[in-house]
Design an enzyme around this catalytic site. Structure first.
Site, PDB file in Angstrom:
ATOM      1  N   GLU A 194      44.304  35.855  47.493  1.00  0.00           N
ATOM      2  CA  GLU A 194      43.521  36.295  48.647  1.00  0.00           C
ATOM      3  C   GLU A 194      42.574  35.175  49.093  1.00  0.00           C
ATOM      4  OE1 GLU A 194      41.951  39.992  47.119  1.00  0.00           O
ATOM      5  OE2 GLU A 194      43.953  40.841  46.864  1.00  0.00           O
ATOM      6  N   GLU A 392      37.955  44.578  52.188  1.00  0.00           N
ATOM      7  CA  GLU A 392      39.299  44.031  52.411  1.00  0.00           C
ATOM      8  C   GLU A 392      39.285  43.336  53.761  1.00  0.00           C
ATOM      9  OE1 GLU A 392      41.853  44.049  50.366  1.00  0.00           O
ATOM     10  OE2 GLU A 392      41.408  45.609  48.886  1.00  0.00           O
TER      11      GLU A 392
HETATM   12 ZN   LIG Z   1      42.437  42.153  46.075  1.00  0.00          ZN
END
Ligand SMILES: [Zn+2]
Length: 434
Positions: A194, A392
């Site tokens: 990420e 997120e």
């Molecule tokens: Zn994650």
């Protein structure tokens, strides 16, 4: 002397070539891996996809959606596995579309873009929005900050990763000399692939250090404590070996499978099968014991170290535009849930006003899926955090995890608007209590 130099000039390109080919050999290029977008149209199809997502290690599900009303679910799949996946989808009449035939081409172009962007890199200076940096580069940058901002930046190595990388924690204050202020703690890259999460952490550091007047309000009564890369080994592995690696790099009992999902290894309501897995082949593998990963231990130690003044814990992940609140492990809500919800609301509203970016917010259990042993549940359940949240960040690139360098600026500037607004709301609610 001159012949020596001459030899050197011959050998250097050869050596570089060898180094490069060594690197290429190690690099998983994902040749002929395909990206499909699946569109479940009812609960039964959605359930099937959830079951498929667990039938590891065949298919790499790159997104997760709880509601079938939301947009499609992307799957990265090797060419050898594509046939059996499609057969299954056709059997169950799940709508799908091939959106990328060979992701290796994109990955190679992205690697070149990133390497090109770093040609002018002069460590310890970095251009946060100009490239994605390795853990080693980020550490070199962090190391330089206490000297550049002697009154305002304090750097501490809080522990070490399994492969003995130093996990560094930066504290930023306004230089007024007051100690033991309440804390806003931000971590990133608990999941290795990420990459946009460390970019945001670095952007927040730059904003707070270079614009103290502009951010005086959020610095006046609070210390900001930031760890840009938690999963240092996994993150480095995504730069050198495998772009879509998620877990840590500590071996498991199963020689076939390395690594643990750090965000299922925290010791509060750890070990539930709904929301984590005991199978080392799975991406949400929780391990045999809570906190048997040095990296989750370090985050635990930071949370506990500040537990008497931890007002806001924000864990940066990608992707999906969610602000996920505890609990992850149950459909119940923690006692201060509605306070946390209003903090999330402040962030989501600020972002929609700034850019029209849409965030969903609420309990992670309802919004995404159950998670057992995640860091925000621990922060609220054990470490006494007033507000804890998983953010997120927006998707980028073909799979969501792989934005281009040119996407960094848009994502981090938008996200900072939300983070800052949430910090303001935390301060408004809790500052006088300290
Ligand atoms: Zn994650």
């Amino acid at each position: 002397m001159s012949s020596y130099t001459h030899l050197g000039s011959l050998f250097l390109p050869l050596l570089l070539l060898l180094l490069q080919s060594g690197e290429l050999l190690a690099w998983q290029d994902y040749k002929d891996y395909k990206v499909f977008e699946l569109q479940p149209h009812n609960e039964a199809q959605l359930k099937l996809l959830q079951q498929l997502a667990q039938a590891k290690p065949h298919w790499e599900f790159l997104g997760s959606r709880r509601s079938h009303n939301e947009t499609g679910l992307r799957v990265l799949v090797s060419s050898t596995q594509a046939g059996s996946l499609l057969t299954l989808l056709q059997q169950h009449q799940v709508e799908y579309q091939l959106i990328l035939d060979d992701i290796s081409v994109v990955l190679q172009a992205q690697r070149e873009e990133n390497q090109r962007s770093k040609l002018r890199l002069q460590l310890p200076q970095i251009d946060v929005m100009g490239a994605f940096y390795t853990h080693a580069e980020i550490n070199e940058y962090l190391d330089s900050l206490p000297q550049r901002y002697p009154q305002r930046a304090l750097l501490k190595t809080f522990g070490w990763s399994y492969e003995r990388r130093p996990l560094k924690l930066l504290t930023i204050n306004n230089g007024d000399g007051r100690i033991n202020k309440p804390v806003i703690f931000i971590d990133a890259a608990m999941h290795a692939r990420e990459w946009i999460a460390p970019s945001l952490a670095l952007y927040i550091i730059e904003e707070l250090l270079t614009k103290p007047e502009e951010h005086a309000e959020v610095l006046k009564d609070y210390d900001w404590v930031i760890m840009p890369v938690v999963n240092a080994d996994g993150y480095e592995f995504t730069h050198t070996d495998s772009r879509y690696w998620r877990k840590s790099r500590k071996p498991t009992w199963d020689p076939e499978n390395i690594g643990t999902d750090l965000n299922r290894n925290f010791g509060y309501m750890w070990g539930q099968d709904d929301g984590s897995s005991a199978d080392p082949a799975e991406e949400i593998y929780r391990r045999e014991y809570a906190f048997d990963q040095p990296e989750s231990q370090v985050v635990r130690d930071v949370l506990l170290h500040y537990s008497d003044r931890l007002h806001f814990y924000l864990s940066l992940h990608s992707y999906g535009n969610y602000l996920l609140l505890p609990w992850g492990h149950t459909s119940d809500f923690p006692a201060n849930y509605y306070d946390m919800l209003e903090v999330a609301d402040a962030g989501a509203m600020a972002i929609v006003h700034a850019t029209n970016g849409i965030y969903s917010y609420g309990s992670g259990y309802y919004l995404m899926y159950a998670t057992s042993g995640d860091s925000t549940d621990y922060a609220v359940g054990v470490a006494n955090a007033k507000v804890a949240m998983t953010m997120e960040l927006p998707a980028g690139g073909w799979t969501g995890f792989d934005p281009w360098v040119s996407h960094i600026e848009g994502i981090v500037t938008e996200s900072w608007v939300g983070v800052r607004a949430m910090a303001m709301e935390v301060i408004r609610r809790y500052a006088e209590q300290s």
